[in-house]
Write a protein that holds these residues in place. Structure first.
Motif, PDB file in Angstrom:
ATOM      1  N   UNK A   1       0.833  -1.205   0.000  1.00 12.19           N
ATOM      2  CA  UNK A   1       0.000   0.000   0.000  1.00 12.19           C
ATOM      3  C   UNK A   1       0.868   1.256   0.000  1.00 12.19           C
ATOM      4  N   UNK A   2       1.861   1.250   0.863  1.00  8.83           N
ATOM      5  CA  UNK A   2       2.749   2.412   0.973  1.00  8.83           C
ATOM      6  C   UNK A   2       3.564   2.618  -0.299  1.00  8.83           C
ATOM      7  N   UNK A   3       4.159   1.566  -0.816  1.00  6.83           N
ATOM      8  CA  UNK A   3       5.017   1.695  -1.988  1.00  6.83           C
ATOM      9  C   UNK A   3       4.235   2.126  -3.215  1.00  6.83           C
ATOM     10  N   UNK A   4       3.054   1.553  -3.393  1.00  9.64           N
ATOM     11  CA  UNK A   4       2.231   1.930  -4.545  1.00  9.64           C
ATOM     12  C   UNK A   4       1.886   3.416  -4.511  1.00  9.64           C
ATOM     13  N   UNK A   5       1.541   3.911  -3.335  1.00  6.08           N
ATOM     14  CA  UNK A   5       1.168   5.324  -3.204  1.00  6.08           C
ATOM     15  C   UNK A   5       2.366   6.235  -3.392  1.00  6.08           C
ATOM     16  N   UNK A   6       3.507   5.861  -2.847  1.00  8.10           N
ATOM     17  CA  UNK A   6       4.715   6.679  -3.011  1.00  8.10           C
ATOM     18  C   UNK A   6       5.169   6.710  -4.464  1.00  8.10           C
ATOM     19  N   UNK A   7       5.029   5.600  -5.168  1.00  6.62           N
ATOM     20  CA  UNK A   7       5.448   5.555  -6.568  1.00  6.62           C
ATOM     21  C   UNK A   7       4.668   6.562  -7.409  1.00  6.62           C
ATOM     22  N   UNK A   8       3.350   6.590  -7.257  1.00  3.13           N
ATOM     23  CA  UNK A   8       2.536   7.453  -8.117  1.00  3.13           C
ATOM     24  C   UNK A   8       2.544   8.911  -7.685  1.00  3.13           C
ATOM     25  N   UNK A   9       2.604   9.169  -6.388  1.00  7.37           N
ATOM     26  CA  UNK A   9       2.460  10.532  -5.890  1.00  7.37           C
ATOM     27  C   UNK A   9       3.768  11.271  -5.653  1.00  7.37           C
ATOM     28  N   UNK A  10       4.873  10.554  -5.548  1.00  4.63           N
ATOM     29  CA  UNK A  10       6.154  11.205  -5.283  1.00  4.63           C
ATOM     30  C   UNK A  10       7.226  10.814  -6.295  1.00  4.63           C
ATOM     31  N   UNK A  11       7.436   9.532  -6.491  1.00  2.00           N
ATOM     32  CA  UNK A  11       8.554   9.109  -7.332  1.00  2.00           C
ATOM     33  C   UNK A  11       8.304   9.343  -8.814  1.00  2.00           C
ATOM     34  N   UNK A  12       7.071   9.255  -9.273  1.00  2.00           N
ATOM     35  CA  UNK A  12       6.789   9.550 -10.684  1.00  2.00           C
ATOM     36  C   UNK A  12       7.169  10.986 -11.047  1.00  2.00           C
ATOM     37  N   UNK A  13       6.749  11.987 -10.261  1.00  2.00           N
ATOM     38  CA  UNK A  13       7.185  13.352 -10.569  1.00  2.00           C
ATOM     39  C   UNK A  13       8.702  13.526 -10.488  1.00  2.00           C
ATOM     40  N   UNK A  14       9.329  12.917  -9.495  1.00  3.19           N
ATOM     41  CA  UNK A  14      10.785  13.031  -9.362  1.00  3.19           C
ATOM     42  C   UNK A  14      11.472  12.505 -10.618  1.00  3.19           C
ATOM     43  N   UNK A  15      11.034  11.355 -11.105  1.00  2.00           N
ATOM     44  CA  UNK A  15      11.668  10.761 -12.292  1.00  2.00           C
ATOM     45  C   UNK A  15      11.426  11.599 -13.540  1.00  2.00           C
ATOM     46  N   UNK A  16      10.214  12.114 -13.708  1.00  2.34           N
ATOM     47  CA  UNK A  16       9.932  12.940 -14.884  1.00  2.34           C
ATOM     48  C   UNK A  16      10.719  14.246 -14.839  1.00  2.34           C
ATOM     49  N   UNK A  17      10.787  14.868 -13.679  1.00  2.00           N
ATOM     50  CA  UNK A  17      11.598  16.079 -13.548  1.00  2.00           C
ATOM     51  C   UNK A  17      13.042  15.793 -13.950  1.00  2.00           C
TER      52      UNK A  17
END
Length: 264
Positions: free
Chosen positions: A106-122
């Motif tokens: 639950x935690x990893x799925x939420x962090x991936x979409x809400x935090x890590x996706x923007x970090x990677x795109x930036x």
């Protein structure tokens, strides 16, 4: 310094990417930027239910590194550059019920979409923005970054708090290079996703959707303006922020919540 702005076509010639751009606020933001003259690319896992042939669609799962790499490669290959990046993708699919019902997935799925996706795109688009000495990055966060709902969306709130902090730090790093980084933190938005969240809360707490809705309203302390925001209201503000009219705005978090947060 005086600027003459063309309010009707102020984003003409700009290339913009809106993640999660097929529905809700993302769809509204994409359409707002398109109306201002930008060439707009949208991404999501699935093809939009109501396709707009004027929006360029890339199917990608941004919760995994391969998905973000695909988007960066396709955008830069086809369009050569990116002027505006709106990191709108996000949401909560975690179970309601507090910390005890949440597992690592639950935690990893939420962090991936809400935090890590923007970090990677930036990270993928910033080098070319820096090379051209211009660009705008918008991070769509949430008031839950400061007002977490522990019984329903704890991982989401923690991820958005991280995004707000990261956004400020990134702005400090790249503002001198011509890149403006801003955060928009909406309150409750009237979308299909928010309605689905109410259904999940009702199911997990064995209550009605109306009771679940009221419980969230109570947890937020109410919305003084009396209603949730409409997606188009969020889109209108984002349209301003990415425009030349906002050239001196950078590093700031803007809250759009109808007065929900009870502090100054």
């Amino acid at each position: 310094m005086k600027h003459d702005f063309n309010f009707n076509n102020e984003l003409s010639g700009k290339i913009a990417l809106v993640t999660g751009g097929t529905k809700g606020s993302g769809k509204a933001i994409a359409e707002r930027l398109l109306a201002a003259g930008a060439t707009v690319i949208i991404t999501a896992r699935n093809f939009p239910d109501e396709p707009n042939e004027k929006l360029h669609f890339i199917a990608a799962d941004l919760t995994i590194p391969l998905g973000t790499k695909k988007v960066v490669k396709e955008v830069l290959t086809k369009f050569d550059t990116l002027d505006i990046l709106v990191n709108n993708l996000g949401g909560s699919e975690a179970k309601g019920g507090g910390f005890s019902v949440l597992n690592d997935e639950d935690w990893l799925q939420t962090l991936q979409s809400n935090l890590l996706a923007p970090v990677r795109l930036d990270r993928g688009f910033l080098p070319q923005m820096i090379a051209q000495k211009r660009g705008v990055i918008i991070h769509i966060a949430s008031i839950q970054g400061k007002l977490p709902l522990y019984d329903s969306t704890l991982p989401y709130a923690a991820a958005k708090a991280g995004l707000i902090n990261y956004s400020k730090g990134l702005s400090n790093e790249v503002a001198s290079k011509g890149i403006r980084v801003l955060t928009v933190s909406p309150g409750w938005i009237n979308t299909k996703a928010s309605k689905a969240m109410m259904e999940r809360i009702a199911e997990s707490s064995n209550t009605t959707i109306e009771q679940a809705t009221q419980s969230v309203m109570d947890a937020l302390g109410g919305i003084p303006i009396g209603r949730p925001a409409e997606p188009e209201e969020i889109a209108e503000f984002v349209g301003f922020l990415v425009s030349p009219r906002a050239n001196y705005l950078s590093g700031t978090e803007f809250v759009i919540d109808g007065g929900t947060i009870p502090t100054v």
